[in-house]
Design a protein around this motif. Structure first.
Motif, PDB file in Angstrom:
ATOM      1  N   GLY A 190      -0.542  -0.578   2.420  1.00 38.80           N
ATOM      2  CA  GLY A 190      -1.811  -1.007   3.003  1.00 38.80           C
ATOM      3  C   GLY A 190      -1.654  -2.134   3.979  1.00 38.80           C
ATOM      4  O   GLY A 190      -2.408  -3.116   3.924  1.00 38.80           O
ATOM      5  N   THR A 191      -0.721  -2.025   4.911  1.00 40.64           N
ATOM      6  CA  THR A 191      -0.423  -3.132   5.800  1.00 40.64           C
ATOM      7  C   THR A 191      -0.416  -2.683   7.252  1.00 40.64           C
ATOM      8  O   THR A 191      -0.757  -1.543   7.574  1.00 40.64           O
ATOM      9  CB  THR A 191       0.913  -3.799   5.401  1.00 40.64           C
ATOM     10  OG1 THR A 191       1.079  -5.011   6.121  1.00 40.64           O
ATOM     11  CG2 THR A 191       2.092  -2.872   5.668  1.00 40.64           C
ATOM     12  N   SER A 192      -0.002  -3.586   8.144  1.00 42.58           N
ATOM     13  CA  SER A 192      -0.042  -3.320   9.576  1.00 42.58           C
ATOM     14  C   SER A 192       1.054  -4.118  10.266  1.00 42.58           C
ATOM     15  O   SER A 192       1.388  -5.224   9.833  1.00 42.58           O
ATOM     16  CB  SER A 192      -1.409  -3.706  10.154  1.00 42.58           C
ATOM     17  OG  SER A 192      -1.396  -3.654  11.568  1.00 42.58           O
ATOM     18  N   SER A 193       1.585  -3.559  11.347  1.00 42.34           N
ATOM     19  CA  SER A 193       2.575  -4.296  12.132  1.00 42.34           C
ATOM     20  C   SER A 193       1.945  -4.980  13.339  1.00 42.34           C
ATOM     21  O   SER A 193       2.633  -5.679  14.089  1.00 42.34           O
ATOM     22  CB  SER A 193       3.687  -3.349  12.601  1.00 42.34           C
ATOM     23  OG  SER A 193       3.162  -2.334  13.437  1.00 42.34           O
ATOM     24  N   GLY A 194       0.628  -4.807  13.531  1.00 40.36           N
ATOM     25  CA  GLY A 194      -0.041  -5.455  14.651  1.00 40.36           C
ATOM     26  C   GLY A 194      -1.318  -4.745  15.052  1.00 40.36           C
ATOM     27  O   GLY A 194      -1.754  -3.781  14.424  1.00 40.36           O
ATOM     28  N   SER A 201     -12.734  -3.172  -0.971  1.00 42.15           N
ATOM     29  CA  SER A 201     -11.554  -3.080  -1.819  1.00 42.15           C
ATOM     30  C   SER A 201     -11.288  -1.674  -2.311  1.00 42.15           C
ATOM     31  O   SER A 201     -10.133  -1.253  -2.411  1.00 42.15           O
ATOM     32  CB  SER A 201     -11.696  -4.012  -3.031  1.00 42.15           C
ATOM     33  OG  SER A 201     -11.820  -5.359  -2.634  1.00 42.15           O
ATOM     34  N   PHE A 202     -12.348  -0.940  -2.623  1.00 40.58           N
ATOM     35  CA  PHE A 202     -12.197   0.355  -3.271  1.00 40.58           C
ATOM     36  C   PHE A 202     -13.002   1.433  -2.548  1.00 40.58           C
ATOM     37  O   PHE A 202     -14.003   1.143  -1.902  1.00 40.58           O
ATOM     38  CB  PHE A 202     -12.671   0.276  -4.726  1.00 40.58           C
ATOM     39  CG  PHE A 202     -12.041  -0.840  -5.514  1.00 40.58           C
ATOM     40  CD1 PHE A 202     -10.705  -0.778  -5.878  1.00 40.58           C
ATOM     41  CD2 PHE A 202     -12.776  -1.957  -5.889  1.00 40.58           C
ATOM     42  CE1 PHE A 202     -10.113  -1.801  -6.594  1.00 40.58           C
ATOM     43  CE2 PHE A 202     -12.198  -2.985  -6.611  1.00 40.58           C
ATOM     44  CZ  PHE A 202     -10.858  -2.909  -6.964  1.00 40.58           C
ATOM     45  N   LYS A 213      -9.135   5.661   3.010  1.00 39.62           N
ATOM     46  CA  LYS A 213     -10.429   5.050   3.312  1.00 39.62           C
ATOM     47  C   LYS A 213     -10.348   3.513   3.365  1.00 39.62           C
ATOM     48  O   LYS A 213     -11.361   2.827   3.159  1.00 39.62           O
ATOM     49  CB  LYS A 213     -11.465   5.495   2.280  1.00 39.62           C
ATOM     50  CG  LYS A 213     -11.707   7.002   2.298  1.00 39.62           C
ATOM     51  CD  LYS A 213     -12.770   7.423   1.294  1.00 39.62           C
ATOM     52  CE  LYS A 213     -12.993   8.933   1.334  1.00 39.62           C
ATOM     53  NZ  LYS A 213     -14.018   9.371   0.342  1.00 39.62           N
ATOM     54  N   ASP A 214      -9.184   3.000   3.651  1.00 39.40           N
ATOM     55  CA  ASP A 214      -8.996   1.555   3.786  1.00 39.40           C
ATOM     56  C   ASP A 214      -9.730   1.072   5.037  1.00 39.40           C
ATOM     57  O   ASP A 214      -9.437   1.509   6.145  1.00 39.40           O
ATOM     58  CB  ASP A 214      -7.498   1.253   3.898  1.00 39.40           C
ATOM     59  CG  ASP A 214      -7.181  -0.236   3.818  1.00 39.40           C
ATOM     60  OD1 ASP A 214      -8.055  -1.057   4.126  1.00 39.40           O
ATOM     61  OD2 ASP A 214      -6.033  -0.565   3.458  1.00 39.40           O
ATOM     62  N   LEU A 215     -10.676   0.154   4.867  1.00 38.06           N
ATOM     63  CA  LEU A 215     -11.445  -0.385   5.990  1.00 38.06           C
ATOM     64  C   LEU A 215     -10.856  -1.678   6.531  1.00 38.06           C
ATOM     65  O   LEU A 215     -11.280  -2.148   7.592  1.00 38.06           O
ATOM     66  CB  LEU A 215     -12.894  -0.645   5.546  1.00 38.06           C
ATOM     67  CG  LEU A 215     -13.701   0.569   5.082  1.00 38.06           C
ATOM     68  CD1 LEU A 215     -15.080   0.122   4.591  1.00 38.06           C
ATOM     69  CD2 LEU A 215     -13.833   1.601   6.182  1.00 38.06           C
ATOM     70  N   VAL A 216      -9.895  -2.261   5.827  1.00 31.38           N
ATOM     71  CA  VAL A 216      -9.341  -3.553   6.217  1.00 31.38           C
ATOM     72  C   VAL A 216      -8.079  -3.373   7.062  1.00 31.38           C
ATOM     73  O   VAL A 216      -7.956  -3.944   8.153  1.00 31.38           O
ATOM     74  CB  VAL A 216      -9.038  -4.412   4.970  1.00 31.38           C
ATOM     75  CG1 VAL A 216      -8.443  -5.761   5.370  1.00 31.38           C
ATOM     76  CG2 VAL A 216     -10.319  -4.621   4.159  1.00 31.38           C
ATOM     77  N   VAL A 272      -3.141   8.108   0.424  1.00 32.55           N
ATOM     78  CA  VAL A 272      -3.821   8.392  -0.837  1.00 32.55           C
ATOM     79  C   VAL A 272      -5.302   8.659  -0.584  1.00 32.55           C
ATOM     80  O   VAL A 272      -6.035   7.763  -0.139  1.00 32.55           O
ATOM     81  CB  VAL A 272      -3.665   7.210  -1.818  1.00 32.55           C
ATOM     82  CG1 VAL A 272      -4.264   7.564  -3.172  1.00 32.55           C
ATOM     83  CG2 VAL A 272      -2.190   6.828  -1.969  1.00 32.55           C
ATOM     84  N   PRO A 273      -5.774   9.877  -0.846  1.00 31.98           N
ATOM     85  CA  PRO A 273      -7.201  10.182  -0.645  1.00 31.98           C
ATOM     86  C   PRO A 273      -8.069   9.349  -1.589  1.00 31.98           C
ATOM     87  O   PRO A 273      -7.621   8.933  -2.664  1.00 31.98           O
ATOM     88  CB  PRO A 273      -7.289  11.681  -0.985  1.00 31.98           C
ATOM     89  CG  PRO A 273      -5.887  12.187  -0.948  1.00 31.98           C
ATOM     90  CD  PRO A 273      -5.011  11.029  -1.339  1.00 31.98           C
ATOM     91  N   ASP A 274      -9.290   9.105  -1.180  1.00 32.52           N
ATOM     92  CA  ASP A 274     -10.251   8.400  -2.023  1.00 32.52           C
ATOM     93  C   ASP A 274      -9.706   7.053  -2.487  1.00 32.52           C
ATOM     94  O   ASP A 274      -9.881   6.651  -3.633  1.00 32.52           O
ATOM     95  CB  ASP A 274     -10.623   9.265  -3.231  1.00 32.52           C
ATOM     96  CG  ASP A 274     -11.936   8.807  -3.889  1.00 32.52           C
ATOM     97  OD1 ASP A 274     -12.775   8.223  -3.173  1.00 32.52           O
ATOM     98  OD2 ASP A 274     -12.111   9.029  -5.099  1.00 32.52           O
ATOM     99  N   ALA A 275      -9.032   6.352  -1.567  1.00 32.19           N
ATOM    100  CA  ALA A 275      -8.479   5.037  -1.893  1.00 32.19           C
ATOM    101  C   ALA A 275      -8.810   4.058  -0.783  1.00 32.19           C
ATOM    102  O   ALA A 275      -8.789   4.406   0.398  1.00 32.19           O
ATOM    103  CB  ALA A 275      -6.962   5.118  -2.083  1.00 32.19           C
ATOM    104  N   GLY A 276      -9.108   2.821  -1.188  1.00 34.96           N
ATOM    105  CA  GLY A 276      -9.413   1.773  -0.232  1.00 34.96           C
ATOM    106  C   GLY A 276      -8.264   0.800  -0.090  1.00 34.96           C
ATOM    107  O   GLY A 276      -7.095   1.146  -0.291  1.00 34.96           O
ATOM    108  N   HIS A 277      -8.586  -0.457   0.223  1.00 35.53           N
ATOM    109  CA  HIS A 277      -7.556  -1.437   0.543  1.00 35.53           C
ATOM    110  C   HIS A 277      -6.716  -1.829  -0.673  1.00 35.53           C
ATOM    111  O   HIS A 277      -5.510  -2.009  -0.562  1.00 35.53           O
ATOM    112  CB  HIS A 277      -8.206  -2.682   1.144  1.00 35.53           C
ATOM    113  CG  HIS A 277      -7.224  -3.658   1.725  1.00 35.53           C
ATOM    114  ND1 HIS A 277      -6.316  -3.302   2.696  1.00 35.53           N
ATOM    115  CD2 HIS A 277      -6.988  -4.976   1.453  1.00 35.53           C
ATOM    116  CE1 HIS A 277      -5.568  -4.351   3.017  1.00 35.53           C
ATOM    117  NE2 HIS A 277      -5.953  -5.378   2.272  1.00 35.53           N
ATOM    118  N   LEU A 278      -7.340  -1.951  -1.832  1.00 35.65           N
ATOM    119  CA  LEU A 278      -6.597  -2.343  -3.036  1.00 35.65           C
ATOM    120  C   LEU A 278      -6.097  -1.104  -3.766  1.00 35.65           C
ATOM    121  O   LEU A 278      -6.365  -0.896  -4.957  1.00 35.65           O
ATOM    122  CB  LEU A 278      -7.468  -3.213  -3.938  1.00 35.65           C
ATOM    123  CG  LEU A 278      -7.973  -4.524  -3.330  1.00 35.65           C
ATOM    124  CD1 LEU A 278      -8.651  -5.382  -4.389  1.00 35.65           C
ATOM    125  CD2 LEU A 278      -6.840  -5.300  -2.659  1.00 35.65           C
TER     126      LEU A 278
END
Length: 415
Positions: free
Chosen positions: A228-232, A286-287, A343-346, A367-373
């Motif tokens: 759940g991360t980003s390089s930029g 988060s979720f 579905k991570d919005l962050v 991962v389907p049906d998963a958010g940031h945490l």
């Protein structure tokens, strides 16, 4: 979200900004200030917690206390120790060592067979406004199986306040966090192979470590997990808002956060007064699942609520400046897991796909049906893929079967 909701966001943001500048209005009403920073900091609509307002405040408070007293999450503790960053900041970490060979537990046999794993240490780095306990499920599954290190980023959890920020007024940078991680590794893992695991800001910290200490990656790191991360390019994230809302938040959020951070005591009172609004915002960002265990959701709330507003303000600008795309090349020859919630919005899953594109040999898991945490929302998936990564890295002699260990579903019992 409708255009009227976007207008509500812009109105709240504008009001908070005006009040921060003048010292009047919202500053005199801690509850409203808390609501404003809750909406602004998360980039959510003003009505996100309407459902909670239909339930009595006393009942909600009793429910939170009940969840706090019965929830087992975050209760795992290891051997405590401290490292010190290059500016003198105190960094707290805990070590979970391998169980003696004579004490093979059923879980260890189920995960990795009877053979002792290689002497590898797995170092977990958590995300923004969280702490080391955010890895609860993964820590429980790997406890006694491999040596693990869990640390709190500066100004988070049990670590000390960042000295460069509190005393010298210097901004936090992702580069600084990478150097902090190096200090923890020097203290907790002075020798031997390492697996680096990072979620969100923790993943960025791992990238910064690679940028500044490429020789460490080449000589000692045997695998990497970026979750759940980003390089930029985080400045382009829209947080699930329409254009009008995003533009409003981007325009004034940095200044508002800075002003609110300078009035930390007042804002903290406001956050407590508007806990229900915060809970709705935290859950949304988060979720993604509808049936997340309420105790897990409350656990996430407690971690995020425990992060002081001045720390929230200090760290936020670092993300728009973050760019560690070139550092990813240091992982090219290693087993790499890139995992994200669809579905991570962050940190949207597209950022993980971009990382995987630059690391064609990496395993990409969406991962389907998963958010940031995602590691709390779908712990069985994250733990299973981490176990497989350890196997591919040669850290364990046999593949893992962990799909049934740990679940955050409201219909499941805690692992």
């Amino acid at each position: 979200m409708s255009e009227s909701s976007a207008e509500a966001v812009e109105a709240v943001v504008s009001a908070a900004a005006a009040s921060a500048a003048s010292g009047d209005g919202i500053w005199r009403r801690a509850g409203v200030a808390g609501a404003a920073i809750g909406v602004v900091a998360a980039g959510a609509a003003a009505g996100v917690a309407i459902e909670r307002l239909t339930v009595g405040r006393g009942m909600r408070r009793k429910a939170r206390l009940a969840l706090d007293s019965t929830g087992p999450y975050g209760a795992l503790r290891g051997t405590p120790a401290k490292a010190y960053a290059d500016d003198g900041s105190e960094l707290y970490y805990e070590v979970d060592d391998i169980e003696p060979e004579a004490g093979l537990s059923p879980r260890r046999r189920r995960l990795f067979g009877r053979k002792a794993p290689a002497p590898v240490t797995v170092v977990f780095s958590h995300g923004y406004c969280l702490n080391q306990d955010s890895w609860h499920f993964q820590r429980a599954a790997l406890r006694g199986v491999v040596r693990t290190v869990h640390w709190d980023q500066r100004s988070h959890g049990r670590s000390g306040r960042g000295v460069a920020q509190a005393q010298d007024g210097l901004p936090v940078t992702i580069d600084q966090l990478g150097r902090d991680l190096k200090a923890v590794i020097d203290a907790a893992v002075p020798e031997g192979p390492i697996v680096l695991v990072g979620h969100s800001m923790g993943g960025m910290t791992v990238m910064a470590l690679a940028a500044h200490f490429p020789e460490l990656i080449r000589e000692r790191v045997v695998a990497v997990a970026l979750i759940g991360t980003s390089s930029g390019r985080l400045g382009e994230v829209n947080f699930g808002l329409p254009v009008a809302g995003v533009n409003a938040v981007r325009r004034v959020l940095p200044g508002v956060l800075k002003a609110l951070g300078q009035q930390a005591a007042l804002v903290e009172r406001g956050r407590r007064a508007t806990a229900d609004l915060f809970a709705g915002i935290i859950k949304r960002y988060s979720f993604a699942s509808r049936d997340v265990d309420p105790a897990v959701a409350r656990f996430a709330e407690r971690m995020i609520e425990s992060t002081p507003i001045d720390v929230v303000a200090e760290f936020y600008p670092a993300f728009t400046e973050h760019d560690k795309t070139e550092a990813l090349a240091e992982f090219a020859e290693l087993p790499v897991l890139v995992l994200a919630g669809v579905k991570d919005l962050v940190t949207p899953s597209g950022h993980s796909e971009a990382i995987a594109d630059l690391l064609p040999d990496a395993e990409l898991v969406l991962v389907p049906d998963a958010g940031h945490l995602v590691m709390l929302e779908h712990p069985e998936v994250v733990t299973d893929r981490l176990a497989d990564l350890l196997t591919r890295a040669g850290a364990v002699p046999a593949g893992a079967t962990v799909s049934g260990y740990g679940s955050a579903s409201s219909t499941a019992r805690p692992g």
